[in-house]
Design an enzyme around this catalytic site. Structure first.
Site, PDB file in Angstrom:
ATOM      1  N   ARG A   1      54.527  23.169 -11.990  1.00 24.88           N
ATOM      2  CA  ARG A   1      54.982  23.602 -10.659  1.00 24.88           C
ATOM      3  C   ARG A   1      56.396  24.164 -10.677  1.00 24.88           C
ATOM      4  O   ARG A   1      56.754  24.955  -9.843  1.00 24.88           O
ATOM      5  CB  ARG A   1      54.908  22.432  -9.671  1.00 24.88           C
ATOM      6  CG  ARG A   1      53.516  22.181  -9.197  1.00 24.88           C
ATOM      7  CD  ARG A   1      53.453  20.959  -8.327  1.00 24.88           C
ATOM      8  NE  ARG A   1      53.642  19.727  -9.095  1.00 24.88           N
ATOM      9  CZ  ARG A   1      53.556  18.523  -8.575  1.00 24.88           C
ATOM     10  NH1 ARG A   1      53.327  18.370  -7.281  1.00 24.88           N
ATOM     11  NH2 ARG A   1      53.714  17.458  -9.308  1.00 24.88           N
TER      12      ARG A   1
ATOM     13  N   ASP B   1      52.909  19.270 -16.071  1.00 23.90           N
ATOM     14  CA  ASP B   1      53.140  19.820 -14.737  1.00 23.90           C
ATOM     15  C   ASP B   1      53.647  21.249 -14.899  1.00 23.90           C
ATOM     16  O   ASP B   1      54.499  21.504 -15.742  1.00 23.90           O
ATOM     17  CB  ASP B   1      54.222  18.952 -14.052  1.00 23.90           C
ATOM     18  CG  ASP B   1      54.237  19.107 -12.548  1.00 23.90           C
ATOM     19  OD1 ASP B   1      54.239  20.244 -12.080  1.00 23.90           O
ATOM     20  OD2 ASP B   1      54.250  18.070 -11.855  1.00 23.90           O
TER      21      ASP B   1
END
Ligand SMILES: [Zn+2]
Length: 420
Positions: free
Chosen positions: A332, A330
């Site tokens: 983000r 990830d």
């Protein structure tokens, strides 16, 4: 040679990496008590001695602006006429705006530029808003065919026609580099070097202008959708329903069934309307962070890798396949996400429409209280998306049900590529 590249524009390329005698950047005091004391964020293209930032206005769209100038369709000296562009509602200031640690990735005064710096703009300073606040009316087909509680029109938020009244706010990224570095527990020098090297040397001032601490990165921004009275959003005595949603074009817009993004987003909108009708307010934050900020190409490569792997697309191997392609699960980085909540003056969220432990932890870390976490209802999960949801529950995402066992994870299987 195009005709509109103006007469007063210098013929030579002005390098911003080497300050000269004519360059007098206007100081920025991040976290100062007012917009005027903080100073304007000036990110006009090379050539202006007042420029006090690295990067350019409009995030990733600055590249299109450069293309328009190169193509001869945009006057490089054009300055926006801000007549009638001021916010459709008044917002702030909130105490969070003057805390240099609380907001580090957006300009809290970005929507007030036209009013606060009106005199400077009239005298020719090219300072532009990085936030715009307007109103909108939404039509969401699922709300009219909801399996949940029937939404009754109230004539204010939800109209008889089924349309929904909202305030919508577009926010461009404005990074205060010392604050960004602190959020990621690194040094400003390390951050600057990494940003310089891993954008192919796109912004030389990151390494040559240590006097400039504000960077407008060429990335996507944020849109906030507000339901109900603007005052209710920041009032801890009123209930607030909030979903923080990261962009997923395939599901959000096209209804692709491999994930739960659109159904969960619509569930968030529905809950925002219900909470508003009960005297509270609702908020949807939409972050342009496609495919966990890995981008759609990486995302689609991962889909193929998942669906072609030996044993099929199972929840057991969900995160591993992403890591094989992207190097991380990830990207983000929710550390910056709470800035928009701080900017809206939020200190409490009653109903948090998200199962993400990363989002939850980042918000709570900022001192914002979360009362209740609302998982996506089972009946809204598409069959092919069960792989994602089970993998996330096993990885620590919030659930009010059972966490799947190892055996169950290997049994949760998605569609094979041949089955399309
Ligand atoms: Zn999705």
């Amino acid at each position: 040679m195009n005709e509109i590249s103006g007469q007063s524009r210098p013929k030579h390329i002005v390098l911003t990496s080497h300050p000269t005698g004519d360059q007098k950047p206007v100081p920025i005091q991040w976290g100062a008590d007012s917009a005027r004391e903080r100073g304007p964020v000036i990110a006009t293209p090379a050539g202006s001695g007042e420029r006090n930032t690295i990067g350019s206005y409009s995030g990733s769209y600055s590249v299109y602006r450069a293309l328009a100038v190169a193509a001869g369709s945009l006057d490089p000296l054009h300055k926006p006429d801000l007549t009638n562009t001021s916010p459709a509602v008044n917002l702030g200031p909130f105490p969070q705006w003057t805390d240099p640690d609380r907001i580090v990735s957006i300009d809290p005064w970005g929507h007030m530029v036209g009013a606060v710096f009106a005199d400077e703009i009239a005298k020719g300073m090219d300072v532009r808003p990085t936030i715009a606040v307007t109103r909108a009316r939404l039509t969401v087909p699922e709300l009219q065919h909801s399996d949940g509680p029937k939404l009754e029109p109230d004539g204010k938020v939800l109209l008889e026609s089924g349309e929904v009244n909202v305030i919508k706010i577009a926010i461009e990224p404005v990074w205060y580099l010392p604050g960004i570095a602190a959020r990621f527990d690194t040094t400003e020098a390390t951050l600057r070097r990494s940003l310089f090297e891993h954008t192919g040397g796109m912004f030389s001032e990151l390494v040559t202008r240590p006097d400039m601490h504000v960077f407008l990165p060429p990335i996507g921004g944020i849109t906030a959708y507000l339901f109900g009275d603007i005052e209710a959003i920041s009032d801890p005595a009123k209930k607030l329903s909030c979903r923080v949603h990261d962009e997923c074009n395939g599901s959000d817009v096209f209804g692709s069934d491999i994930c739960t993004c659109r159904p969960y987003l619509i569930h968030g909108i529905e809950d925002a309307i219900l909470t508003t009708q009960q005297g509270g307010a609702g908020l949807i934050v939409y972050n342009r962070k496609e495919g966990r900020a890995l981008g759609e190409v990486t995302k689609f490569l991962v889909y193929n890798a998942r669906k072609r792997q030996e044993g099929g697309d199972t929840a057991e191997n969900y995160f591993e396949r992403t890591e094989c392609v992207a190097g991380v699960q990830d990207m983000r980085f929710q550390e910056l996400m709470p800035d928009v909540l701080n900017w809206l003056g939020i200190t409490r969220i009653d109903r948090f429409i998200s199962m993400s432990n990363m989002k939850y932890d980042a918000i709570v870390e900022q001192g914002i209280v979360i009362d209740e976490r609302i998982p996506i209802p089972d009946h809204l999960i598409p069959d092919d998306a069960k792989v994602e949801i089970d993998a996330k529950k096993a990885a620590g995402y919030f659930t009010d049900g059972q966490v799947p066992t190892a055996e169950e994870l290997s049994n949760t299987q998605g569609r094979d590529l041949k089955e399309y």
